[in-house]
Design an enzyme around this catalytic site. Structure first.
Site, mmCIF file in Angstrom:
data_model
loop_
_atom_site.group_PDB
_atom_site.id
_atom_site.type_symbol
_atom_site.label_atom_id
_atom_site.label_comp_id
_atom_site.label_asym_id
_atom_site.label_seq_id
_atom_site.Cartn_x
_atom_site.Cartn_y
_atom_site.Cartn_z
ATOM 1 N N LYS B 82 0.865 -1.178 0.000
ATOM 2 C CA LYS B 82 0.000 0.000 0.000
ATOM 3 C C LYS B 82 0.898 1.223 0.000
ATOM 4 O O LYS B 82 1.903 1.254 0.725
ATOM 5 C CB LYS B 82 -0.882 -0.029 1.247
ATOM 6 C CG LYS B 82 -1.911 1.083 1.316
ATOM 7 C CD LYS B 82 -2.758 0.967 2.585
ATOM 8 C CE LYS B 82 -3.930 1.925 2.576
ATOM 9 N NZ LYS B 82 -4.770 1.785 3.790
ATOM 10 N N SER B 157 -9.756 1.660 2.702
ATOM 11 C CA SER B 157 -8.893 2.478 1.867
ATOM 12 C C SER B 157 -7.792 1.684 1.145
ATOM 13 O O SER B 157 -7.232 2.175 0.168
ATOM 14 C CB SER B 157 -8.213 3.554 2.720
ATOM 15 O OG SER B 157 -7.330 2.946 3.650
ATOM 16 N N SER B 181 -10.013 -0.655 6.950
ATOM 17 C CA SER B 181 -9.396 -0.460 5.624
ATOM 18 C C SER B 181 -8.680 -1.671 5.043
ATOM 19 O O SER B 181 -8.238 -1.631 3.895
ATOM 20 C CB SER B 181 -8.407 0.705 5.677
ATOM 21 O OG SER B 181 -9.097 1.914 5.611
#
Lengths: 100, 468
Positions: B82, B157, B181
């Site tokens: 990420k 997210s 997330s």
């Protein structure tokens, strides 16, 4: 009933160093008011004798041996800034000179 | 060649010399170059660095043979990070234009640990800017699409990480879970998503969202892989003073008792989501577990508490981005970051602190007490991850409150610091993935892995990826 006013939005933005564009204070006021109104339901919870929680680890006074460890070199620390001078960061002027 | 879907398969293939790690990278990059245009999983690909590592790994394998896996437990395992994880010399944007040119001079502890274990970075994945969002649409680099149906969001997210695993672009992907997330995008994309106990994995070198809530976890396609990665990431790091020494957790009871919290079946929950969780309960029952309805009475307030505490911490953490030492100036923040900074500044400001922030911290105590009470009786909990399956792109984008409510079933675990696993199970009539989450007391990861493995066996689970 929310207590956030239109001028609060501008004031908060100034405190947080955010410059709002034309129309943004009104847009954010509408959106934030809805969220803050939602928070009103928290008033239903009785918390007179409840202690607040700020973290979940239960850890306190975390220390390590006071030995010198390797760390970023000055060159590396400055490497992401395009405004440096004599191995320092160049920062905007905070206090301006005035004639008295 | 057929790209292996799990680590045990990869290592078996490498032992038999079915292909080299360089061959494997060829297959991954071919796939990414063919299909990522329509999915937008990656912000940056690290092809050159990946091939250098692959050649090094092939040499280690050639020199040491199967013994190589003892020193390098993740040898040849491809990882997508990420874009919140700092990677030395590789651009790290946090999904925001503020950091569009930021090249970190060091790597996150977790990145170093995974690389030392022999894994190979494929690239940096797209995400909602600063991890603010439940759909991936808040990224300044364009939304990621759900690989199972590109009209739908992959969740957020950690949108690009979840989608990258579902699209078979890498074997493992990392994520951060501050309010769901990892678990929610894992569920929307049909993958295994793991949120460890707060403090189990170092947060050092990972762009901070809300520091009392951020948990560093990962996406995989099975529990065995999840466990293998966790055994590497949980190593103690003196850089993060909130990290605790991982205690040995109790073994799984022979007839585990799983609580089903009635408050997680709120009004408005999608019928297919609800039925599917109940179906998962039947699978657990058949495997010898006992399911018992329990109550977590303050569940309803978790979303209020979360959006007060989280935004307060966000406003503080994003205060450091001044465009002086690195990154662009604050006018590069997108709308969602601005909203959260302002909301957080407001709930912390004089006159409102007691009514919002202090009140939220007190209700947080009550939410934790709810969990402590039930964990005196049950070994773990089972619940839906999100009230709905993946929603359509654009559906919630103009209504921040409705986007915030998508987190309603995941935030309580973050407020309490407990571990949770989001596990894929079945799909909707329209072919969108469904799943459930299991949660346990702090540091009960081993118990959760055991339960999830029981489920894998009992449900005859097979890892799968989306056809693209």
């Amino acid at each position: 009933m929310t207590i956030l006013s239109g001028s609060d939005v501008k004031h908060i933005a100034t405190l947080a160093s955010l410059k709002l564009k034309k129309g943004e204070p009104e847009k954010f006021w509408t959106q934030l008011t809805k969220v803050i109104d939602y928070f009103e339901e928290l008033k239903e919870v009785e918390t007179n004798i409840t202690e607040p929680t700020s973290q979940t680890t239960g850890l306190q006074n975390v220390t390590r041996d006071d030995n010198v460890q390797s760390c970023l070199s000055q060159q590396d620390a400055l490497s992401s800034s395009d405004k440096t001078y004599n191995n320092y960061f160049v920062v905007p002027i905070v206090l301006e000179e005035k004639d008295f | 060649m057929i790209i292996p879907l799990v680590i045990s398969e990869l290592h078996a293939d490498l032992i038999q010399s079915k292909y080299s790690i360089v061959d494997l990278l060829n297959a991954y990059f071919e796939r990414i170059e063919s299909y990522d245009k329509k999915l937008n999983c990656f912000i940056t690909l690290t092809k050159d660095k990946a091939y250098e590592e692959a050649e090094r790994c092939d040499k280690i394998l050639k020199d040491s043979g199967p013994d190589a896996f003892k020193d390098y437990p993740l040898l040849g395992v491809t990882v997508s990070y990420k874009d919140l994880f700092l990677t030395q010399g590789v651009r790290t944007t946090a999904g925001s234009r503020v950091l569009e040119n930021y090249i970190p001079s060091y790597s996150a502890t977790v990145v170093e640990a995974l690389e030392n274990a022999g894994s190979i970075m494929i690239g940096k994945t797209n995400c909602d800017a600063w991890a603010h969002g439940a759909s991936g649409e808040n990224s300044d680099y364009g939304p990621t699409k759900n690989p199972w149906n590109t009209d739908y969001v992959p969740g957020g997210s950690s949108s690009g990480s979840a989608a990258a695993i579902a699209a078979n672009f890498s074997l493992v992907a990392t994520g951060t879970d501050t309010g769901g997330s990892i678990r929610q995008p894992a569920s929307f994309c049909g993958m295994v998503g793991f949120k460890p106990t707060y403090g189990a994995v170092s947060r050092y070198g990972i762009v901070a969202m809300a520091s009392s809530l951020d948990s560093i976890g990962h996406f995989t396609r099975c529990i065995d892989d999840c466990e293998r990665v966790f055994s590497v990431t949980k190593q103690l790091d003196y850089h993060d003073a909130t990290q605790a020494n991982f205690p040995k957790s109790a073994n799984l009871a022979s007839k585990p008792l799983i609580g089903l919290p009635k408050e997680y079946f709120i009004g408005g929950i999608d019928a297919e989501v609800k039925e599917n969780v109940l179906h998962a309960c039947e699978v657990f029952t058949k495997a010898g577990c006992k399911i018992e309805e329990i109550s977590l009475p303050h569940t309803k307030y978790a979303i209020d508490v979360y959006y007060i505490i989280q935004t307060a911490e966000v406003s503080s953490n994003l205060g450091r981005y001044d465009g002086i030492r690195f990154g662009n100036k604050r006018d590069a923040f997108g709308d969602e970051a601005k909203r959260r900074i302002m909301l957080g500044s407001y709930v912390l400001s004089a006159g409102y602190y007691d009514a919002y922030y202090l009140k939220a911290m007190k209700v947080r105590t009550k939410i934790i007490a709810d969990f402590d009470n039930v964990f005196n009786k049950v070994d773990a909990l089972i619940a839906p991850v999100s009230p709905t399956p993946a929603f359509k792109i654009g559906e919630k984008v103009d209504n921040p409150l409705s986007m915030y409510l998508a987190d309603i079933l995941t935030v309580a675990a973050n407020l309490s610091g407990i571990p949770a696993i989001s596990f894929p199970f079945n799909a909707t009539k329209n072919g969108l993935p469904l799943g459930f989450q299991i949660m346990g007391p702090r540091f009960s990861e081993d118990r959760l892995f055991g339960l999830a493995k029981t489920f894998e066996v009992s449900s005859k689970y097979k890892p799968k990826v989306a056809a693209l």
